[in-house]
Scaffold this motif. Sequence first.
Motif, short mmCIF file in Angstrom:
data_model
loop_
_atom_site.label_atom_id
_atom_site.label_comp_id
_atom_site.label_asym_id
_atom_site.label_seq_id
_atom_site.Cartn_x
_atom_site.Cartn_y
_atom_site.Cartn_z
N PRO A 122 0.81 -1.22 0.00
CA PRO A 122 0.00 0.00 0.00
C PRO A 122 0.85 1.27 0.00
O PRO A 122 0.31 2.38 -0.13
N GLY A 123 2.15 1.12 0.15
CA GLY A 123 3.05 2.27 0.15
C GLY A 123 4.47 1.80 -0.14
O GLY A 123 4.72 0.60 -0.24
N ASP A 124 5.37 2.73 -0.33
CA ASP A 124 6.77 2.38 -0.55
C ASP A 124 7.33 1.69 0.69
O ASP A 124 6.89 1.95 1.82
N TYR A 125 8.31 0.83 0.49
CA TYR A 125 9.00 0.13 1.58
C TYR A 125 10.47 -0.02 1.18
O TYR A 125 10.82 0.28 0.04
N PRO A 126 11.34 -0.44 2.11
CA PRO A 126 12.78 -0.40 1.83
C PRO A 126 13.22 -1.08 0.52
O PRO A 126 14.14 -0.59 -0.12
N GLY A 161 2.43 -0.55 -4.80
CA GLY A 161 1.90 -1.30 -5.94
C GLY A 161 2.69 -2.54 -6.31
O GLY A 161 2.20 -3.38 -7.05
N ASP A 162 3.92 -2.68 -5.80
CA ASP A 162 4.69 -3.91 -6.03
C ASP A 162 4.04 -5.05 -5.25
O ASP A 162 3.45 -4.83 -4.19
N VAL A 163 4.19 -6.28 -5.74
CA VAL A 163 3.71 -7.43 -4.98
C VAL A 163 4.55 -7.53 -3.71
O VAL A 163 5.78 -7.63 -3.77
#
Length: 158
Positions: free
Chosen positions: A38-42, A47-49
């Motif tokens: 649901p948001g960017d992560y490290p 939107g990425d799986v």
Amino acid sequence: MTPKNTICIWYDKDAEAAAEFYAATFPDSEVTGVYKAPGDYPSGKKGDVLTVLFTVCGIPCLGLNGGPMFTHTEAMSFQIATDDQAETDRYWNAIVGNGGKESACGWCKDKWGISWQITPRALTDALAAGGAEAERAFAAMMEMTKIDVAAIEAARRG
């Protein structure tokens, strides 16, 4: 309903491809959910799986696309019991033939680095018998990569 206990397996970025391969290879296996971040992560973007729910031979798993910082070791493996040489060959060849690697004593790794023990019931039965039967079967197994059911049965008989 989510199971109470699920095995979480960390992948760099290919959890969905791995889960689809397992579902196509093993019985009682399927992909049951693909969830996007649901948001960017490290190690990824919104939107990425991020996670993939799947089962391998009825065992619930969650694939987590966590990035490259953790890698797999033989300390965790799937052990698949097989009924005969044809089933042993089918699973072994699927894993090794899809970019995996052979190891020793019925162990191999898939292309994502997950370890698998493709273990014929003939081997586990021989080892459970104990005594000289188990010793002979164990000695035979120690010389193998993929397990040869006929050789294990011959060793068991002496």
